[in-house]
Motif scaffolding. Structure first.
Motif, PDB file in Angstrom:
ATOM      1  N   GLY A 162      43.809  43.687  47.100  1.00 49.52           N
ATOM      2  CA  GLY A 162      44.243  44.577  48.171  1.00 49.52           C
ATOM      3  C   GLY A 162      44.326  43.769  49.456  1.00 49.52           C
ATOM      4  N   SER A 163      43.338  42.927  49.653  1.00 48.25           N
ATOM      5  CA  SER A 163      43.483  41.920  50.698  1.00 48.25           C
ATOM      6  C   SER A 163      43.287  40.559  50.047  1.00 48.25           C
ATOM      7  CB  SER A 163      42.546  42.230  51.869  1.00 48.25           C
ATOM      8  OG  SER A 163      41.332  41.583  51.752  1.00 48.25           O
ATOM      9  N   SER A 164      43.933  39.554  50.626  1.00 49.49           N
ATOM     10  CA  SER A 164      44.073  38.276  49.930  1.00 49.49           C
ATOM     11  C   SER A 164      43.762  37.102  50.841  1.00 49.49           C
ATOM     12  CB  SER A 164      45.518  38.108  49.426  1.00 49.49           C
ATOM     13  OG  SER A 164      45.868  39.166  48.556  1.00 49.49           O
TER      14      SER A 164
ATOM     15  N   LEU B  36      50.971  46.409  44.438  1.00 50.08           N
ATOM     16  CA  LEU B  36      51.952  45.515  43.820  1.00 50.08           C
ATOM     17  C   LEU B  36      52.619  46.116  42.579  1.00 50.08           C
ATOM     18  CD1 LEU B  36      52.472  42.842  45.192  1.00 50.08           C
ATOM     19  CD2 LEU B  36      51.445  41.705  43.257  1.00 50.08           C
ATOM     20  N   ARG B  37      51.901  47.022  41.899  1.00 46.86           N
ATOM     21  CA  ARG B  37      52.502  47.630  40.708  1.00 46.86           C
ATOM     22  C   ARG B  37      53.727  48.464  41.084  1.00 46.86           C
ATOM     23  NH1 ARG B  37      46.537  48.943  38.489  1.00 46.86           N
ATOM     24  NH2 ARG B  37      46.318  49.150  40.730  1.00 46.86           N
ATOM     25  N   ASP B  38      53.607  49.234  42.190  1.00 47.12           N
ATOM     26  CA  ASP B  38      54.745  50.047  42.647  1.00 47.12           C
ATOM     27  C   ASP B  38      55.865  49.157  43.164  1.00 47.12           C
ATOM     28  OD1 ASP B  38      53.040  52.164  42.180  1.00 47.12           O
ATOM     29  OD2 ASP B  38      52.340  52.224  44.283  1.00 47.12           O
TER      30      ASP B  38
ATOM     31  N   GLU C 108      44.040  38.139  38.786  1.00 47.44           N
ATOM     32  CA  GLU C 108      43.581  38.251  37.399  1.00 47.44           C
ATOM     33  C   GLU C 108      44.622  38.879  36.477  1.00 47.44           C
ATOM     34  OE1 GLU C 108      39.752  40.323  37.456  1.00 47.44           O
ATOM     35  OE2 GLU C 108      39.229  39.172  39.238  1.00 47.44           O
ATOM     36  N   ASN C 109      45.504  39.716  37.059  1.00 43.17           N
ATOM     37  CA  ASN C 109      46.375  40.528  36.210  1.00 43.17           C
ATOM     38  C   ASN C 109      47.858  40.213  36.257  1.00 43.17           C
ATOM     39  OD1 ASN C 109      44.433  42.569  35.074  1.00 43.17           O
ATOM     40  ND2 ASN C 109      44.038  42.832  37.267  1.00 43.17           N
ATOM     41  N   ARG C 110      48.299  39.494  37.322  1.00 44.22           N
ATOM     42  CA  ARG C 110      49.744  39.378  37.497  1.00 44.22           C
ATOM     43  C   ARG C 110      50.249  37.992  37.103  1.00 44.22           C
ATOM     44  NH1 ARG C 110      52.579  43.950  39.399  1.00 44.22           N
ATOM     45  NH2 ARG C 110      54.138  42.339  39.127  1.00 44.22           N
ATOM     46  N   ALA C 111      50.715  37.909  35.845  1.00 44.99           N
ATOM     47  CA  ALA C 111      51.240  36.635  35.331  1.00 44.99           C
ATOM     48  C   ALA C 111      52.451  36.177  36.134  1.00 44.99           C
ATOM     49  CB  ALA C 111      51.607  36.798  33.858  1.00 44.99           C
TER      50      ALA C 111
ATOM     51  N   THR D 239      42.053  34.840  41.221  1.00 40.92           N
ATOM     52  CA  THR D 239      41.065  35.911  41.021  1.00 40.92           C
ATOM     53  C   THR D 239      41.465  37.174  41.761  1.00 40.92           C
ATOM     54  OG1 THR D 239      38.697  36.369  40.974  1.00 40.92           O
ATOM     55  CG2 THR D 239      39.526  35.314  42.960  1.00 40.92           C
ATOM     56  N   ALA D 240      40.735  38.268  41.500  1.00 43.06           N
ATOM     57  CA  ALA D 240      40.929  39.625  42.062  1.00 43.06           C
ATOM     58  C   ALA D 240      42.141  40.304  41.408  1.00 43.06           C
ATOM     59  CB  ALA D 240      41.036  39.595  43.577  1.00 43.06           C
ATOM     60  N   GLY D 241      42.366  41.565  41.788  1.00 44.83           N
ATOM     61  CA  GLY D 241      43.341  42.436  41.093  1.00 44.83           C
ATOM     62  C   GLY D 241      44.660  41.764  40.760  1.00 44.83           C
ATOM     63  N   ILE D 242      45.264  41.128  41.731  1.00 41.06           N
ATOM     64  CA  ILE D 242      46.567  40.481  41.506  1.00 41.06           C
ATOM     65  C   ILE D 242      46.373  39.150  40.757  1.00 41.06           C
ATOM     66  CG2 ILE D 242      48.528  39.386  42.670  1.00 41.06           C
ATOM     67  CD1 ILE D 242      48.137  41.504  44.945  1.00 41.06           C
TER      68      ILE D 242
END
Ligand code: ADP
Length: 395
Positions: A204-206, A277-279, A327-330, A322-325
């Motif tokens: 959410g913050s980076s 980022l998903r939206d 860890e998850n966004r290839a 690391t973190a939401g993006i």
């Protein structure tokens, strides 16, 4: 010893209860509340729930509460969350409006509701040893003396990454240096080859932090969490003259400028779609050019800061996501690592595509630079530092 780690946002309260066993720990319970209006109410509800479920014998069974506080005026490190810490949080509430008031309120509520020791681990702690060139802005001395400098944030997360990445890369000596950093300081430089890591905390913050031998040399975050990379709805880097220009050209008041920069900027501002980022990704897939721009801008910004630290450290041994993006966004990882074969960095595209299965190295086998994905664990850092401060108090 039972330690609760409290994570407070402007409208959220999340917690994790740890049973500390020396330096190790076990998570007994976790939970949280969203859209909170009355923090006192949900905190006492959470404490009662922990008793009811048998995790605590009574509320008094809780020995300490650790808070991942953000920014303190003239205060950093791991300290008692007392009146001095509250004054430090209140003193810079204007600079971190989404974070400081929430923690100050949470600390006040816990001190009313429990007898537990309250401990604050400031997010700025990891940057206590950055060189002066990375700490300063080129402003008159009086501004610096007034506290206008780079502080850095996400300290708990980047510290966790510094420790785990060193261990994963076979440098347990540096892992240990990181583990003891807040209690013992950096000490001597370790022997052997330097370990050069760039940690990308993307959520959410980076922020992006350069880490040499386990110690931060600089970070993309500055005076406030409104700098460096584009944040979910907060602006990242911005020329200071943008503010008077927006006031003149758009007829905005200072309050409106700050609203736009703290709530309508970042990925939301760029995409015009969402702060998630998903939206934004879904809109980009539908052909929305602003959504595409937001994704590309994020990648370009990560590369900008990663390149800067790799250059300053004289090379790079690993980049960590690391973190939401992260860890998850290839797709974001792939964008960051694209075209760097000449620098010795090559991603294993099929490993990169695999779902978030925990810690992993996704570099191609021949890549000189490792590419690691490490799920962050900020709560563990807060729990361990809280435990250490309690031990020091007891001794
Ligand atoms: P916070 O910083 O608020 O804790 P996170 O670290 O969860 O937030 O990061 C939020 C961002 O990560 C959002 O942009 C979201 O789209 C992305 N994200 C989080 N989880 C996932 C997931 N499972 N799959 C894809 N994207 C995710």
């Amino acid at each position: 010893m039972k330690i609760l780690v409290a994570n407070l946002g402007s409208t959220s309260f999340k917690f994790r209860l740890f049973e500390m066993d020396g330096e190790g720990e076990r998570v007994l319970a976790k939970g949280g509340y969203e859209r909170v209006e009355d923090f006192g109410k949900v905190i006492s509800e959470a404490l009662e729930g922990l008793v009811r479920d048998g995790h605590l014998e009574s509320v008094d069974d809780l020995e300490a509460v650790g808070f991942k506080t953000v920014l303190g005026k003239d205060l950093s490190g791991c300290v008692p969350a007392d009146d001095k810490a509250l004054a430090a949080l209140d003193g810079l509430a204007q600079i971190a409006p989404a974070h400081n008031p929430a923690y100050a309120n949470g600390i006040r509520q816990f001190s009313r509701l429990t007898k537990a020791r309250l401990v604050a681990l400031f997010e700025t702690s990891f940057y206590q040893w950055i060189p002066e060139t990375a700490r300063r802005y080129a402003v008159p001395e009086s501004w610096y003396e007034a506290g206008i400098r780079r502080y850095g944030f996400h300290g708990a997360s980047h510290k966790f990454i510094a420790e785990r990445s060193a261990e994963m890369l076979g440098r347990s000596d540096i892992g240990e240096r990181v583990r003891n950093l807040y209690t013992e300081g950096p000490g001597e430089e370790p022997e052997g080859k330097p370990l050069r890591v760039v940690s990308c905390h993307l959520g959410g913050s980076s922020s992006v932090t350069g880490i040499l031998n386990g110690v931060a040399i600089g970070t993309s975050m500055g005076l406030s969490p409104q700098s460096g990379l584009p944040q979910n709805n907060r602006v990242g880097d911005l020329d200071s003259m943008a503010i008077p220009m927006a006031m003149n050209e758009l007829g905005l008041s200072m309050e409106e400028v700050l609203r736009d920069l703290t709530r309508q900027g970042g990925l939301l501002g760029l995409s015009g779609v969402s702060n998630d980022l998903r939206d934004i990704d879904a809109a980009a897939a539908d052909g929305n050019p602003r959504a595409r721009l937001a994704l590309d801008y994020l990648v370009a910004s990560i590369r900008h800061w990663t390149g800067a630290y790799a250059f300053q450290m004289g090379g790079l041994d690993a980049i960590v996501f690391t973190a939401g993006i992260g860890e998850n966004r290839a797709d974001i990882r792939k964008g960051v690592c694209a075209g760097l074969e000449g620098f010795g960095l090559q991603l294993d595209t099929s490993k990169n595509q695999q779902p978030n299965t925990g810690e992993r190295d996704i570099a191609a086998s021949g890549s000189k630079i490792r590419v690691l994905v490490i799920p962050t664990n900020e709560e563990r850092v807060v729990a361990r530092e809280t435990w250490r401060l309690m031990q020091k108090k007891k001794a």
